[in-house]
Design a protein around this motif. Structure first.
Motif, mmCIF file in Angstrom:
data_model
loop_
_atom_site.group_PDB
_atom_site.id
_atom_site.type_symbol
_atom_site.label_atom_id
_atom_site.label_comp_id
_atom_site.label_asym_id
_atom_site.label_seq_id
_atom_site.Cartn_x
_atom_site.Cartn_y
_atom_site.Cartn_z
ATOM 1 N N UNK A 95 -10.096 -3.516 0.331
ATOM 2 C CA UNK A 95 -10.970 -4.028 -0.733
ATOM 3 C C UNK A 95 -11.002 -3.111 -1.951
ATOM 4 N N UNK A 96 -10.798 -1.797 -1.741
ATOM 5 C CA UNK A 96 -10.801 -0.872 -2.879
ATOM 6 C C UNK A 96 -9.423 -0.734 -3.521
ATOM 7 N N UNK A 97 -8.421 -1.418 -2.982
ATOM 8 C CA UNK A 97 -7.087 -1.403 -3.569
ATOM 9 C C UNK A 97 -6.288 -0.140 -3.310
ATOM 10 N N UNK A 98 -6.785 0.754 -2.476
ATOM 11 C CA UNK A 98 -6.129 2.032 -2.254
ATOM 12 C C UNK A 98 -5.195 2.053 -1.045
ATOM 13 N N UNK A 99 -5.334 1.076 -0.169
ATOM 14 C CA UNK A 99 -4.510 1.056 1.040
ATOM 15 C C UNK A 99 -3.728 -0.249 1.123
ATOM 16 N N UNK A 100 -2.415 -0.116 1.272
ATOM 17 C CA UNK A 100 -1.537 -1.269 1.426
ATOM 18 C C UNK A 100 -0.880 -1.181 2.807
ATOM 19 N N UNK A 101 -0.953 -2.264 3.558
ATOM 20 C CA UNK A 101 -0.380 -2.293 4.897
ATOM 21 C C UNK A 101 0.666 -3.400 4.985
ATOM 22 N N UNK A 102 1.881 -3.025 5.394
ATOM 23 C CA UNK A 102 2.998 -3.969 5.503
ATOM 24 C C UNK A 102 3.375 -4.140 6.971
ATOM 25 N N UNK A 103 3.619 -5.380 7.356
ATOM 26 C CA UNK A 103 4.008 -5.690 8.730
ATOM 27 C C UNK A 103 5.468 -6.136 8.727
ATOM 28 N N UNK A 104 6.327 -5.347 9.354
ATOM 29 C CA UNK A 104 7.762 -5.600 9.310
ATOM 30 C C UNK A 104 8.163 -6.750 10.214
ATOM 31 N N UNK A 105 9.201 -7.468 9.799
ATOM 32 C CA UNK A 105 9.792 -8.488 10.658
ATOM 33 C C UNK A 105 10.722 -7.802 11.667
ATOM 34 N N UNK A 106 11.206 -8.512 12.615
ATOM 35 C CA UNK A 106 12.149 -7.985 13.599
ATOM 36 C C UNK A 106 13.559 -8.108 13.021
ATOM 37 N N UNK A 107 14.072 -7.030 12.453
ATOM 38 C CA UNK A 107 15.436 -7.070 11.912
ATOM 39 C C UNK A 107 16.139 -5.741 12.144
ATOM 40 N N UNK A 108 17.466 -5.743 11.963
ATOM 41 C CA UNK A 108 18.277 -4.616 12.441
ATOM 42 C C UNK A 108 19.257 -4.104 11.398
ATOM 43 N N UNK A 109 19.707 -2.885 11.647
ATOM 44 C CA UNK A 109 20.822 -2.296 10.907
ATOM 45 C C UNK A 109 22.129 -2.885 11.442
ATOM 46 N N UNK A 110 23.205 -2.667 10.719
ATOM 47 C CA UNK A 110 24.487 -3.225 11.139
ATOM 48 C C UNK A 110 25.014 -2.608 12.432
ATOM 49 N N UNK A 112 23.155 -2.303 14.992
ATOM 50 C CA UNK A 112 22.336 -2.913 16.021
ATOM 51 C C UNK A 112 20.985 -2.262 16.242
ATOM 52 N N UNK A 113 20.758 -1.101 15.664
ATOM 53 C CA UNK A 113 19.485 -0.425 15.850
ATOM 54 C C UNK A 113 18.392 -1.117 15.039
ATOM 55 N N UNK A 114 17.219 -1.271 15.638
ATOM 56 C CA UNK A 114 16.113 -1.935 14.961
ATOM 57 C C UNK A 114 15.605 -1.117 13.772
ATOM 58 N N UNK A 115 15.225 -1.822 12.711
ATOM 59 C CA UNK A 115 14.616 -1.165 11.553
ATOM 60 C C UNK A 115 13.127 -1.003 11.843
ATOM 61 N N UNK A 116 12.633 0.214 11.641
ATOM 62 C CA UNK A 116 11.237 0.517 11.953
ATOM 63 C C UNK A 116 10.491 1.011 10.723
ATOM 64 N N UNK A 117 9.184 1.084 10.860
ATOM 65 C CA UNK A 117 8.354 1.616 9.779
ATOM 66 C C UNK A 117 8.750 3.042 9.445
ATOM 67 N N UNK A 118 9.214 3.790 10.440
ATOM 68 C CA UNK A 118 9.603 5.175 10.210
ATOM 69 C C UNK A 118 10.795 5.271 9.255
ATOM 70 N N UNK A 119 11.668 4.260 9.234
ATOM 71 C CA UNK A 119 12.789 4.255 8.292
ATOM 72 C C UNK A 119 12.286 4.199 6.854
ATOM 73 N N UNK A 120 11.169 3.523 6.638
ATOM 74 C CA UNK A 120 10.565 3.465 5.313
ATOM 75 C C UNK A 120 9.814 4.756 4.998
ATOM 76 N N UNK A 121 9.135 5.293 5.980
ATOM 77 C CA UNK A 121 8.429 6.563 5.782
ATOM 78 C C UNK A 121 9.420 7.645 5.366
ATOM 79 N N UNK A 122 10.550 7.690 6.060
ATOM 80 C CA UNK A 122 11.573 8.685 5.733
ATOM 81 C C UNK A 122 12.098 8.498 4.313
ATOM 82 N N UNK A 123 12.342 7.242 3.917
ATOM 83 C CA UNK A 123 12.852 6.959 2.577
ATOM 84 C C UNK A 123 11.870 7.400 1.504
ATOM 85 N N UNK A 124 10.579 7.096 1.700
ATOM 86 C CA UNK A 124 9.564 7.447 0.703
ATOM 87 C C UNK A 124 9.419 8.960 0.597
#
Length: 554
Positions: A95-110, A112-124
């Motif tokens: 409600x205060x606009x400070x927290x954004x939460x994303x829910x990932x779909x079930x998808x994979x790298x080429x 075959x390994x699943x893409x996880x939230x940690x892959x985004x954390x590492x990128x950021x």
């Protein structure tokens, strides 16, 4: 995304054209389930320079951006001018606009390994890593702890991004940011596999075979100095929507060569053409052989003055303004580039401030000082610098490459400044685009032509460039008042107040301090062979979006 306004429309197929954001974009989108009549699904497009890298934490050029966004899938994706769910199925904000939460779909790298939230954390976290020197890091300073870590004043663990679980990613911001979702389409926050990056080390991003992919296509070949070949990624989560099997991205710097290839149908798309070629294509358009997407694309071409000029000359605001006012912009677009529109401000058409087009609500600041005498300004500036005016001033203009079109442009500046200011202009030429970009960002130049295309639909995508210390501050401009105005505007929710802040800041940048000299606002002319269907040109996305393209029977 905010409301968008129709600016220009000369579309020859049934499509809509809206200027939105990296510029003016439109599409000749058609249903993706249309029959392809067993026609080979191969498209031939072009680029004017090699990708600099495929390392998404480091890239900033359009050629690299296009390949990266066609081969990787981020949280959201631009389709038909709208941000749609991609790697994330859904998201919510606090409600205060400070927290954004994303829910990932079930998808994979080429692999075959699943893409996880940690892959985004590492990128950021990697984009904020000081040793990486991501040129766009400043854009993401809205993320809590990002600026502190990027400037060696904080820790990586304090950055406001975390994996709540394997499929839940959460951001914490410093302040509510109206355009935050648009930032999630940015190339630097595409997911990254830590094990792949660390295995490659310093060479990461140079060998496409050593990468894993998550997007519609994979890089099959990268022949530097020649072409990039993309192949369909059969493991892509939305592979059913991808009709193309191959996309050949050919390196063709010269427009004359691109025109010949388009005429001969060995090139299926040609972009940013000169007016006389647009006129030449009219007959083909009337016959239905060619279709077009034409309109404002939010990008600006400008002269960057090195405000830290080791030769002192361009450290003076009056000198810089003299060189800016000495240029005949109307003659430049009419007789030299033969395309685009003369620019007297930084922020181009096609960007919204709230529900208003910024450029329609704010006058271009250089127009307000056009009456000043460039020679007199130069004289005053040189006096302030204490330079001997009995000797002819000599400056060096750095041009991007030795291509014929580039040389013509460089010679125009040389002629204008020598004629209107009485200075001597030497032209230096970079060996290629990558070298030019490095010289600009390292400040090893005096004057050069460069530019910027919008990364999202907000004036901040341009105004933020010239904040002190920003990685894309090509002019090395620094002004405390400018910084304060832009930073306040970035978080101001009152659009009227925000507009006024941006107007004041743009005036400082362009007229008062003349850190750069705006040249042109891009009016994009995109032409496709009529058998190319489903092509999108999305501002803030790649140069051309190929995900839903297919080739109709020729």
């Amino acid at each position: 995304m905010g409301k968008k306004k129709l600016l220009v429309m000369t579309i020859t197929t049934v499509l809509t054209m809206t200027s939105i954001l990296t510029g003016c974009k439109g599409s000749n989108t058609t249903p993706t389930n249309s029959s392809t009549n067993n026609t080979p699904q191969v498209i031939n497009v072009s680029t004017t320079q090699d990708p600099a890298t495929l390392d998404t934490s480091k890239l900033a050029d359009s050629a690299s951006n296009t390949v990266a966004q066609e081969t990787q899938e981020g949280l959201v994706r631009l389709e038909n001018k709208k941000l749609v769910a991609a790697g994330a199925e859904k998201w919510e904000t606090s409600t205060d606009g400070l927290t954004w939460t994303f829910h990932l779909r079930d998808y994979s790298w080429t692999d075959g390994k699943k893409i996880t939230a940690q892959d985004y954390v590492y990128a950021v976290k990697r984009l904020f890593e000081p040793s990486i020197a991501c040129p766009n890091a400043g854009i993401f300073y809205v993320v809590k702890g990002g600026e502190a870590y990027n400037t060696n004043k904080g820790k990586a663990e304090d950055i406001g991004v975390k994996a709540v679980d394997e499929k839940t990613l959460q951001f914490t911001l410093n302040t509510p940011t109206p355009y935050f979702l648009q930032l999630m389409n940015f190339v630097n926050v595409l997911p990254l596999r830590q094990d792949i990056v660390e295995k490659a080390g310093e060479s990461y991003g140079t060998d496409p075979k050593a990468l894993v992919y998550s997007g519609p296509f994979v890089v099959d070949q990268w022949v530097k100095g020649s072409k990039v070949i993309l192949k369909k990624n059969d493991k892509y989560w939305d592979a059913k929507s991808v009709k193309l099997e191959t996309a050949n991205i050919n390196l063709i710097p010269e427009e004359a060569t691109r025109q010949q290839m388009f005429d001969g149908k060995s090139l299926d798309l040609i972009q940013n053409v000169k007016q006389e070629y647009s006129t030449k294509l009219k007959d083909k358009i009337d016959k239905g052989e060619v279709t077009s997407i034409i309109g404002y694309y939010p990008s600006v071409g400008y002269i960057a003055f090195n405000n830290n000029d080791p030769n002192k000359i361009f450290t003076n605001a009056k000198v810089r303004l003299a060189f800016s006012l000495a240029l005949d912009r109307e003659g430049y677009v009419k007789n030299v580039t033969k395309k685009d529109q003369a620019a007297y401000g930084l922020v181009p058409y096609g960007l919204n401030n709230g529900d208003k087009i910024f450029r329609e609500a704010a006058s271009e600041p250089l127009k307000e000082v056009k009456g000043q005498d460039p020679k007199e300004l130069l004289k005053q500036g040189l006096q302030e610098l204490g330079l001997d005016q009995s000797k002819q001033i000599e400056i060096t203009f750095l041009q991007r490459n030795a291509n014929a079109d580039t040389r013509v442009v460089g010679e125009f500046y040389q002629s204008q400044w020598e004629k209107n200011l009485g200075v001597k202009v030497k032209i230096d030429t970079a060996s290629d685009g990558a070298t030019f970009n490095k010289m600009i960002m390292k400040g090893t130049y005096q004057v050069a032509q460069t530019g910027w295309g919008a990364d999202y639909n907000d004036p901040m995508t341009f105004m933020g460039l010239f904040i002190t210390g920003d990685g894309n501050n090509s002019a090395f401009f620094s002004d405390s008042q400018y910084d304060e105005l832009v930073k306040k505007a970035s978080v101001e929710s009152d659009m009227t107040k925000r507009l006024d802040m941006f107007k004041q800041a743009e005036k400082i940048l362009i007229a008062d301090k003349a850190a750069i000299a705006p040249l042109t606002f891009n009016v994009a002319s995109n032409y496709m062979q009529s058998y190319v269907k489903g092509l999108d040109i999305e501002a803030g996305g790649p140069s051309y979006e190929l995900k839903r393209v297919y080739i109709e029977k020729k």
